[in-house]
Scaffold this motif. Sequence first.
Motif, PDB file in Angstrom:
ATOM      1  N   UNK A  18       0.840  -1.154   0.132  1.00 36.69           N
ATOM      2  CA  UNK A  18       0.000   0.075  -0.036  1.00 36.69           C
ATOM      3  C   UNK A  18       0.790   1.176  -0.070  1.00 36.69           C
ATOM      4  N   UNK A  19       1.977   1.142   0.691  1.00 31.54           N
ATOM      5  CA  UNK A  19       2.729   2.522   0.814  1.00 31.54           C
ATOM      6  C   UNK A  19       3.694   2.784  -0.562  1.00 31.54           C
ATOM      7  N   UNK A  20       3.857   1.540  -1.058  1.00 31.22           N
ATOM      8  CA  UNK A  20       4.536   1.649  -2.414  1.00 31.22           C
ATOM      9  C   UNK A  20       3.614   2.384  -3.398  1.00 31.22           C
ATOM     10  N   UNK A  21       2.432   2.520  -3.208  1.00 29.43           N
ATOM     11  CA  UNK A  21       1.512   3.372  -4.295  1.00 29.43           C
ATOM     12  C   UNK A  21       2.127   4.634  -4.548  1.00 29.43           C
ATOM     13  N   UNK A  22       2.536   5.316  -3.416  1.00 31.01           N
ATOM     14  CA  UNK A  22       3.108   6.634  -3.613  1.00 31.01           C
ATOM     15  C   UNK A  22       4.194   7.048  -2.699  1.00 31.01           C
ATOM     16  N   UNK A  23       4.966   8.061  -3.011  1.00 32.55           N
ATOM     17  CA  UNK A  23       5.848   8.437  -1.809  1.00 32.55           C
ATOM     18  C   UNK A  23       5.723   9.832  -1.613  1.00 32.55           C
ATOM     19  N   UNK A  24       6.341  10.370  -0.493  1.00 30.45           N
ATOM     20  CA  UNK A  24       6.052  11.612   0.119  1.00 30.45           C
ATOM     21  C   UNK A  24       7.400  12.405   0.020  1.00 30.45           C
ATOM     22  N   UNK A  25       7.471  13.541  -0.817  1.00 33.99           N
ATOM     23  CA  UNK A  25       8.748  14.385  -0.962  1.00 33.99           C
ATOM     24  C   UNK A  25       8.426  15.627  -0.294  1.00 33.99           C
ATOM     25  N   UNK A  26       9.658  16.307   0.108  1.00 34.64           N
ATOM     26  CA  UNK A  26       9.650  17.675   0.604  1.00 34.64           C
ATOM     27  C   UNK A  26      10.298  18.589  -0.512  1.00 34.64           C
ATOM     28  N   UNK A  37      -1.131  21.372  -9.214  1.00 36.64           N
ATOM     29  CA  UNK A  37      -2.396  20.770  -9.884  1.00 36.64           C
ATOM     30  C   UNK A  37      -3.374  19.973  -8.808  1.00 36.64           C
ATOM     31  N   UNK A  38      -3.739  18.812  -9.025  1.00 35.98           N
ATOM     32  CA  UNK A  38      -4.673  17.867  -7.935  1.00 35.98           C
ATOM     33  C   UNK A  38      -3.728  17.222  -7.083  1.00 35.98           C
ATOM     34  N   UNK A  39      -2.292  17.332  -7.193  1.00 39.94           N
ATOM     35  CA  UNK A  39      -1.708  16.599  -6.260  1.00 39.94           C
ATOM     36  C   UNK A  39      -1.943  17.028  -4.697  1.00 39.94           C
ATOM     37  N   UNK A  40      -2.074  16.212  -3.663  1.00 45.31           N
ATOM     38  CA  UNK A  40      -1.886  16.327  -2.260  1.00 45.31           C
ATOM     39  C   UNK A  40      -0.648  17.046  -1.911  1.00 45.31           C
ATOM     40  N   UNK A  41      -0.738  18.392  -1.388  1.00 36.62           N
ATOM     41  CA  UNK A  41       0.493  18.921  -0.842  1.00 36.62           C
ATOM     42  C   UNK A  41       0.278  19.855   0.311  1.00 36.62           C
ATOM     43  N   UNK A  42       1.049  20.221   0.943  1.00 38.64           N
ATOM     44  CA  UNK A  42       0.838  21.148   2.219  1.00 38.64           C
ATOM     45  C   UNK A  42       1.989  21.829   2.358  1.00 38.64           C
ATOM     46  N   UNK A  43       1.827  23.084   2.599  1.00 38.55           N
ATOM     47  CA  UNK A  43       2.879  24.229   2.613  1.00 38.55           C
ATOM     48  C   UNK A  43       3.332  24.039   3.871  1.00 38.55           C
ATOM     49  N   UNK A  88       2.627  14.660  -2.116  1.00 41.18           N
ATOM     50  CA  UNK A  88       2.582  13.195  -2.133  1.00 41.18           C
ATOM     51  C   UNK A  88       2.454  12.889  -3.743  1.00 41.18           C
ATOM     52  N   UNK A  89       3.435  12.049  -3.946  1.00 43.87           N
ATOM     53  CA  UNK A  89       3.520  11.682  -5.553  1.00 43.87           C
ATOM     54  C   UNK A  89       3.101  10.114  -5.710  1.00 43.87           C
ATOM     55  N   UNK A  90       2.554   9.825  -6.662  1.00 45.20           N
ATOM     56  CA  UNK A  90       1.902   8.562  -7.047  1.00 45.20           C
ATOM     57  C   UNK A  90       3.287   8.132  -7.763  1.00 45.20           C
ATOM     58  N   UNK A  91       3.689   6.962  -7.481  1.00 43.39           N
ATOM     59  CA  UNK A  91       4.799   6.220  -8.176  1.00 43.39           C
ATOM     60  C   UNK A  91       5.845   7.073  -8.375  1.00 43.39           C
ATOM     61  N   UNK A  92       6.204   7.344  -9.756  1.00 40.18           N
ATOM     62  CA  UNK A  92       7.215   8.100 -10.094  1.00 40.18           C
ATOM     63  C   UNK A  92       6.896   9.574 -10.642  1.00 40.18           C
ATOM     64  N   UNK A  93       5.693   9.919 -10.205  1.00 42.66           N
ATOM     65  CA  UNK A  93       5.012  11.222 -10.947  1.00 42.66           C
ATOM     66  C   UNK A  93       5.864  12.397 -10.508  1.00 42.66           C
ATOM     67  N   UNK A 103      13.372  12.946  -0.329  1.00 38.75           N
ATOM     68  CA  UNK A 103      12.288  12.182   0.028  1.00 38.75           C
ATOM     69  C   UNK A 103      12.008  12.165   1.286  1.00 38.75           C
ATOM     70  N   UNK A 104      10.794  11.918   1.859  1.00 35.27           N
ATOM     71  CA  UNK A 104      10.381  11.965   3.324  1.00 35.27           C
ATOM     72  C   UNK A 104       9.715  10.587   3.745  1.00 35.27           C
ATOM     73  N   UNK A 105      10.335   9.815   4.756  1.00 29.12           N
ATOM     74  CA  UNK A 105      10.126   8.795   5.036  1.00 29.12           C
ATOM     75  C   UNK A 105       8.967   8.664   6.269  1.00 29.12           C
ATOM     76  N   UNK A 106       8.355   9.889   6.520  1.00 27.97           N
ATOM     77  CA  UNK A 106       7.524   9.735   7.850  1.00 27.97           C
ATOM     78  C   UNK A 106       6.013   9.354   7.363  1.00 27.97           C
ATOM     79  N   UNK A 107       5.119   9.508   8.245  1.00 28.90           N
ATOM     80  CA  UNK A 107       3.728   9.158   7.884  1.00 28.90           C
ATOM     81  C   UNK A 107       2.952  10.058   7.103  1.00 28.90           C
ATOM     82  N   UNK A 108       2.323   9.784   6.390  1.00 33.09           N
ATOM     83  CA  UNK A 108       1.306  10.787   5.458  1.00 33.09           C
ATOM     84  C   UNK A 108      -0.027  10.336   5.980  1.00 33.09           C
ATOM     85  N   UNK A 109      -0.746  11.677   6.311  1.00 36.86           N
ATOM     86  CA  UNK A 109      -2.067  11.787   6.917  1.00 36.86           C
ATOM     87  C   UNK A 109      -2.720  12.513   6.010  1.00 36.86           C
ATOM     88  N   UNK A 110      -3.822  12.069   4.879  1.00 39.14           N
ATOM     89  CA  UNK A 110      -4.326  13.159   4.324  1.00 39.14           C
ATOM     90  C   UNK A 110      -5.553  12.295   3.672  1.00 39.14           C
TER      91      UNK A 110
END
Length: 223
Positions: free
Chosen positions: A141-149, A168-174, A191-196, A216-223
């Motif tokens: 489930x985690x591999x479906x997307x990655x979190x970046x700063x 665009x429609x990507x999930x992001x937080x300032x 939050x990027x899906x795959x290598x987008x 790349x951020x390895x913490x937990x993503x809540x959204x």
Amino acid sequence: MSIQDMIKKSVLESGVFDSFNVPKMAISLIVALLLGAVIYMVYSKFYVGVIFSRSFAVTLVGMTLLTCMVTLAISTNIVISLGMVGALSIVRFRTAVKDPMDLLYLFWAITTGITTGAGMYPLALIAAAVMIIMIYLFYHKQQKGRIYIAVIHYQGDEAGDEIIRSFGRMKYFIKSKTMRGEKTEMAVEVFCRQNDLDFTEKIRKITNVEDITLIQYNGEYHG
């Protein structure tokens, strides 16, 4: 018969001091070694941290064996078990566990050593299978997307508005926005899906954008 005589008869004259089931001990240690190797491979396969610690992975195998040995000693001799409890009670482990998943693997290794030392091999095997399935499902489930700063340096409010529209429609937080004179540094959690990662090229081409750094951020993503 007094209580002291009963204890002497049940413990000192029970024959537990001069009878050792060597084949059972050998089987328990071998099973513990094999299951410890399984834990090592699972940890190596599904590790998602920044730096892989080979020494910690080897520690999992050693901890499984040592816990099995302690369990065998306790179950064989009541006097040794009392001494073992007293000795272990004064030991202080001060190594900090930074990742909660590492703590999960540590408990897995300890409980595997206990169950194999007690001769409960089916329980240890079933628990290992359940743990592998659970870790695989959550890892998949985690591999479906990655979190970046994304750390972006730019000038002007118009460039900032263009950067926000580039997500665009990507999930992001300032996460932060630091302004030094005319220059602005903005950190955005994306939050990027795959290598987008196409948004980085869009941001880089915006006028007055000096540079963009992606971490790349390895913490937990809540959204």
